[in-house]
Design a protein around this motif. Structure first.
Motif, PDB file in Angstrom:
ATOM      1  N   ILE A 275      88.248  -2.282  34.405  1.00 18.89           N
ATOM      2  CA  ILE A 275      87.390  -2.832  35.466  1.00 18.89           C
ATOM      3  C   ILE A 275      87.573  -4.349  35.513  1.00 18.89           C
ATOM      4  N   GLN A 276      87.673  -4.958  34.349  1.00 16.25           N
ATOM      5  CA  GLN A 276      87.895  -6.407  34.293  1.00 16.25           C
ATOM      6  C   GLN A 276      89.203  -6.766  34.979  1.00 16.25           C
ATOM      7  N   TYR A 277      90.239  -5.955  34.755  1.00 19.41           N
ATOM      8  CA  TYR A 277      91.537  -6.239  35.371  1.00 19.41           C
ATOM      9  C   TYR A 277      91.466  -6.097  36.889  1.00 19.41           C
ATOM     10  N   HIS A 278      90.860  -4.999  37.355  1.00 20.45           N
ATOM     11  CA  HIS A 278      90.840  -4.730  38.793  1.00 20.45           C
ATOM     12  C   HIS A 278      89.835  -5.598  39.538  1.00 20.45           C
ATOM     13  N   LEU A 279      88.658  -5.813  38.943  1.00 19.12           N
ATOM     14  CA  LEU A 279      87.603  -6.536  39.651  1.00 19.12           C
ATOM     15  C   LEU A 279      87.381  -7.946  39.117  1.00 19.12           C
ATOM     16  N   GLY A 280      88.132  -8.330  38.096  1.00 20.80           N
ATOM     17  CA  GLY A 280      88.039  -9.692  37.595  1.00 20.80           C
ATOM     18  C   GLY A 280      89.347 -10.425  37.805  1.00 20.80           C
ATOM     19  N   GLY A 281      90.432  -9.699  37.568  1.00 23.70           N
ATOM     20  CA  GLY A 281      91.740 -10.290  37.772  1.00 23.70           C
ATOM     21  C   GLY A 281      92.246 -11.003  36.533  1.00 23.70           C
ATOM     22  N   THR A 282      93.552 -11.117  36.439  1.00 24.00           N
ATOM     23  CA  THR A 282      94.152 -11.768  35.280  1.00 24.00           C
ATOM     24  C   THR A 282      93.898 -13.266  35.288  1.00 24.00           C
ATOM     25  N   PHE A 283      93.656 -13.854  36.472  1.00 26.26           N
ATOM     26  CA  PHE A 283      93.451 -15.305  36.543  1.00 26.26           C
ATOM     27  C   PHE A 283      92.175 -15.714  35.819  1.00 26.26           C
ATOM     28  N   ARG A 284      91.075 -14.993  36.126  1.00 26.61           N
ATOM     29  CA  ARG A 284      89.799 -15.377  35.533  1.00 26.61           C
ATOM     30  C   ARG A 284      89.593 -14.780  34.151  1.00 26.61           C
ATOM     31  N   GLY A 285      90.100 -13.541  33.953  1.00 28.44           N
ATOM     32  CA  GLY A 285      89.904 -12.896  32.668  1.00 28.44           C
ATOM     33  C   GLY A 285      88.474 -12.456  32.426  1.00 28.44           C
ATOM     34  N   ASP A 286      87.688 -12.337  33.478  1.00 32.78           N
ATOM     35  CA  ASP A 286      86.320 -11.838  33.323  1.00 32.78           C
ATOM     36  C   ASP A 286      85.914 -11.108  34.599  1.00 32.78           C
ATOM     37  N   TYR A 287      84.627 -10.894  34.776  1.00 25.83           N
ATOM     38  CA  TYR A 287      84.139 -10.096  35.894  1.00 25.83           C
ATOM     39  C   TYR A 287      83.780 -10.962  37.103  1.00 25.83           C
TER      40      TYR A 287
ATOM     41  N   LEU B 203      86.592  10.352  43.701  1.00 26.43           N
ATOM     42  CA  LEU B 203      87.259   9.486  42.728  1.00 26.43           C
ATOM     43  C   LEU B 203      88.653   9.072  43.201  1.00 26.43           C
ATOM     44  N   THR B 204      88.786   8.814  44.483  1.00 31.74           N
ATOM     45  CA  THR B 204      90.050   8.323  45.028  1.00 31.74           C
ATOM     46  C   THR B 204      89.777   7.089  45.876  1.00 31.74           C
ATOM     47  N   PRO B 205      90.731   6.174  45.967  1.00 33.01           N
ATOM     48  CA  PRO B 205      90.543   5.003  46.836  1.00 33.01           C
ATOM     49  C   PRO B 205      90.292   5.390  48.286  1.00 33.01           C
TER      50      PRO B 205
ATOM     51  N   GLU C  91      85.518  -2.462  52.022  1.00 36.58           N
ATOM     52  CA  GLU C  91      86.466  -3.582  52.062  1.00 36.58           C
ATOM     53  C   GLU C  91      86.944  -3.950  50.662  1.00 36.58           C
ATOM     54  N   VAL C  92      86.020  -4.003  49.711  1.00 40.40           N
ATOM     55  CA  VAL C  92      86.397  -4.342  48.334  1.00 40.40           C
ATOM     56  C   VAL C  92      87.335  -3.292  47.763  1.00 40.40           C
ATOM     57  N   CYS C  93      86.988  -2.027  47.954  1.00 38.77           N
ATOM     58  CA  CYS C  93      87.816  -0.948  47.403  1.00 38.77           C
ATOM     59  C   CYS C  93      89.208  -0.951  48.026  1.00 38.77           C
ATOM     60  N   GLU C  94      89.263  -1.180  49.337  1.00 30.20           N
ATOM     61  CA  GLU C  94      90.560  -1.216  50.013  1.00 30.20           C
ATOM     62  C   GLU C  94      91.394  -2.397  49.526  1.00 30.20           C
ATOM     63  N   THR C  95      90.759  -3.543  49.346  1.00 36.20           N
ATOM     64  CA  THR C  95      91.475  -4.742  48.914  1.00 36.20           C
ATOM     65  C   THR C  95      92.006  -4.595  47.493  1.00 36.20           C
ATOM     66  N   VAL C  96      91.170  -4.051  46.610  1.00 40.92           N
ATOM     67  CA  VAL C  96      91.523  -3.958  45.189  1.00 40.92           C
ATOM     68  C   VAL C  96      92.302  -2.681  44.891  1.00 40.92           C
ATOM     69  N   GLY C  97      92.100  -1.642  45.713  1.00 39.93           N
ATOM     70  CA  GLY C  97      92.791  -0.383  45.499  1.00 39.93           C
ATOM     71  C   GLY C  97      92.134   0.520  44.481  1.00 39.93           C
ATOM     72  N   ILE C  98      90.792   0.523  44.464  1.00 38.70           N
ATOM     73  CA  ILE C  98      90.061   1.364  43.514  1.00 38.70           C
ATOM     74  C   ILE C  98      89.150   2.331  44.254  1.00 38.70           C
ATOM     75  N   PRO C  99      88.728   3.415  43.594  1.00 34.45           N
ATOM     76  CA  PRO C  99      87.724   4.286  44.191  1.00 34.45           C
ATOM     77  C   PRO C  99      86.364   3.600  44.196  1.00 34.45           C
ATOM     78  N   PRO C 100      85.457   4.052  45.050  1.00 36.04           N
ATOM     79  CA  PRO C 100      84.095   3.504  45.035  1.00 36.04           C
ATOM     80  C   PRO C 100      83.256   4.057  43.890  1.00 36.04           C
TER      81      PRO C 100
END
Length: 675
Positions: A440-452, A514-516, A529-538
């Motif tokens: 979740i940290q990777y998908h919704l936090g990103g490698t740049f920030r390293g957090d949520y 459990l699908t995007p 919008e968030v799910c589509e942008t990040v590519g995760i299920p809701p």
């Protein structure tokens, strides 16, 4: 004299498949079972009514002077409540004793699971088994400091990484001590936000040792000991925290270290995953120690070749309950169904072996297996069945692969013993599972920030309204999967992202949530919008019921990321167990309440017969911990209670108004990263 004629026996009442479940595969298999005159849990739920007084929590059987039943007067309590058991115990005392005994049972189940994992991990650290290894050394290094274990050493003026085997042994010994140490408090409590730790300190509920808190509940609830419902619940809170921040969390972490930390993967769900031309093995229960080995054995070339020799095209492994979630989230092995579908997997006629360990296993499986060729195999020393047709193969972690291959071979040998009638429902659904705190940290936090940060930012700007944990069992007293699915759909429609575990997660997978792609169909515009942008299920599948500890840690990470308060109780978040049935659910619910989460149960709560005690759970606890209990059987009302709480928290944080979207350049991002 004419012989008296006997009245014809009444036909037994049978469940209406359409009323019993929303799942088409389940409906088909209920009809098949009824045609074959095989009784299932769905039929038993029709013929056996629950005890009304027991449901209200006001029946005491803690001594042989009882059971003492204290039903509410038909016109309710008028003035002083004078109801008493033989010893004088009040309705509040009885309800509280019953409630915390459920916490003790649930905490014991989760924590004994965790103990088994810790003992196996100790064997790994001592090099006593070759079948298990450390698959995630990075996670081991991440958790080691919480056990007081150093991960680096100083040598010749340099700081070097400490040997991983040394770290493993030290962590294993420290972890094992958490169950029975003398003095101190549980080490993982330090992972909680500081304000929450301070609440626990002020309330006197910091757990000391896991086993001690469970034993103390049993002592306090013995006849003639603790008679104050508030004091009883104090110990209930402490034992629940020993589960959520102790046994369950330790079990989850050490499973990740040994078997690998989950990451998102694709699979399928429902009874349709079984294959007529394959050997079908169903694993059912809650502990992944054996199932991990069965996965490896069933995928070995040796066993695949043997299956082909016996006329099968391959081996299809499937799961029921939380063993299903464990092997799903790490290997993509598809779940065959939820708790209430366990008998139905055998009724397909294609289940060559069902392998069970502990928790949520129907004894009636043995009766169903008698009607088919299925080998029913128990594997745990504390979980045997009395029926003669059940095979017991006791699992030993020191000979794990040997035991697993023996079981797989038995299933393969049984493939040729199938009857002529095979009926596998053709219903199965694609799903994405395997989320955790790290992913979740990777998908919704990103490698740049390293957090949520990104998750928090989208909650603050209103695209995501809040977070909901929807977890737990099925209950044959409710329509199978109905409440889970209605609540989840209502939440995501209102832009609430859902974290799910246990049978609720399997239900969501069966429904295609459990699908995007589900985001575009079921979500409000912000969450979509968030799910589509990040590519995760809701709806994010976080694992088994011990993995509810992942939700606690994810909430803690949201607090750490900033902007949403200083404690879990500040977050726009709520918890739900729509179709709960087990003592484990009560323990989970209490450790979420004690951690500051508004927690709503469906169906009913066993406190209705003690109104004062009920108010203590539903109102007073919020003043103590920031979280409280609630109950709502109607799924839509249930979801909107959660949404109302989320909105209340948004207003308290001052983020109840939508904010303008700001596009940021690299300089802006770099500025955000500065202290």
């Amino acid at each position: 004299m004419a012989e008296a004629t006997k009245a014809p026996a009444k036909a037994p009442k049978l469940a209406d498949p359409m009323e019993a479940s929303i799942d088409v595969a389940t409906q088909e298999m209920i009809r098949r079972a009824q045609q074959l005159q095989i009784e299932t849990v769905f039929d038993r739920a029709v013929t056996m009514k629950p005890c009304a007084i027991g449901m209200q929590g006001i029946c005491c059987k803690n001594c042989a002077m009882g059971p003492c039943r204290l039903p509410l007067p038909k016109d309710g309590i008028q003035g002083e409540d004078t109801r008493k058991g033989l010893c004088g115990a009040t309705a509040n005392t009885i309800a509280a004793r019953n409630f915390i005994r459920m916490i003790a049972g649930g905490a014991a189940a989760h924590s004994d699971h965790g103990r088994g994992v810790a003992e196996t991990f100790l064997s790994v650290a001592r090099k006593e088994t070759e079948d298990y290894t450390i698959k995630d050394p990075a996670k081991l290094r991440a958790i080691a400091p919480y056990y007081g274990v150093e991960t680096t050493v100083e040598a010749d003026g340099e700081t070097l990484d400490r040997d991983i085997d040394e770290i493993a042994l030290a962590v294993a010994e420290s972890a094992i001590a958490e169950w029975g140490k003398n003095g101190g408090e549980l080490l993982y409590l330090d992972r909680a936000p500081k304000p929450l730790q301070e609440k626990w300190e002020a309330m006197g509920v910091k757990p000391r040792a896991i086993d001690r808190e469970i034993v103390e509940i049993m002592h306090r609830t013995h006849m003639g000991v603790d008679q104050d419902y508030k004091n009883l619940m104090k110990q209930g809170a402490r034992a629940s925290l020993a589960d959520g921040w102790g046994g369950s969390m330790i079990g989850t972490d050490l499973q990740d270290v040994m078997f690998g930390t989950p990451s998102p993967l694709q699979s399928e769900a429902n009874l349709g995953i079984m294959k007529e031309d394959h050997v079908n093995i169903i694993v059912h229960g809650h502990e992944p120690l054996l199932s991990e080995m069965i996965v490896a054995a069933s995928q070995s070339q040796e066993m695949l070749d043997y299956a082909k020799e016996k006329g099968a095209k391959g081996i299809q492994l499937g799961g029921i309950c939380c063993t299903a979630n464990e092997i799903l989230q790490r290997h993509g092995v598809p779940p065959a169904g939820t708790y209430l579908q366990q008998e139905l997997a055998i009724i397909t006629g294609a289940c060559d072996a069902m392998v069970v360990d502990v928790q949520c296993v129907f004894q009636n499986l043995a009766n169903v297996a008698k009607c088919f060729h299925t080998k029913l195999i128990t594997t745990h020393p504390i979980a045997k069945m009395e029926q003669e047709n059940v095979i017991h193969i006791e699992f030993d972690e020191h000979y794990a692969m040997q035991d697993a291959k023996r079981i797989v071979k038995m299933a393969i040998d049984n493939f040729q013993e199938r009857g002529a009638e095979i009926m596998i429902p053709r219903h199965k659904t694609k799903q994405i599972a395997g989320f955790g705190v790290e992913s979740i940290q990777y998908h919704l936090g990103g490698t740049f920030r390293g957090d949520y940060y990104t998750l928090n930012d989208n909650i603050i700007n209103g695209r995501i309204r809040g977070i909901a944990g929807v977890v737990g069992c099925n209950n044959a007293r409710t329509k199978h999967n109905d409440a889970h699915i209605k609540i989840i759909k209502e939440l995501i429609k209102n832009d609430v992202i859902v974290l799910t575990t246990g049978c609720s997660a399997i239900a969501a997978g069966m429904e295609g949530l459990l699908t995007p792609e589900a985001a575009g169909v079921h979500c409000g515009p912000g969450l979509a919008e968030v799910c589509e942008t990040v590519g995760i299920p809701p709806v994010l599948h976080l694992g088994s019921c011990v993995d509810n500890s992942r939700i606690l840690l994810a909430a803690t990470e949201v607090v750490k990321a900033g902007g949403l308060g200083d404690d879990i109780s500040d977050l726009p978040a709520a918890g739900s167990a729509p179709e709960w049935m087990s003592e484990k659910a009560i323990s989970i619910g209490q450790y979420f309440v004690s951690s500051g989460v508004y927690t709503v149960f469906g169906y009913h709560m066993p406190v209705e017969g003690a109104p004062v005690f009920k108010d203590y759970l539903y109102k007073d606890m919020e003043k103590m911990y920031g979280g409280k209990w609630d109950c709502e059987a109607d799924p839509i009302k249930h979801a909107h209670k959660m949404i109302a709480h989320i909105d209340k928290k948004r207003a308290a944080l001052g983020i109840d108004k939508a904010r303008e979207r700001v596009l940021m350049d690299m300089a802006d991002r770099q500025a955000l990263g500065m202290e």
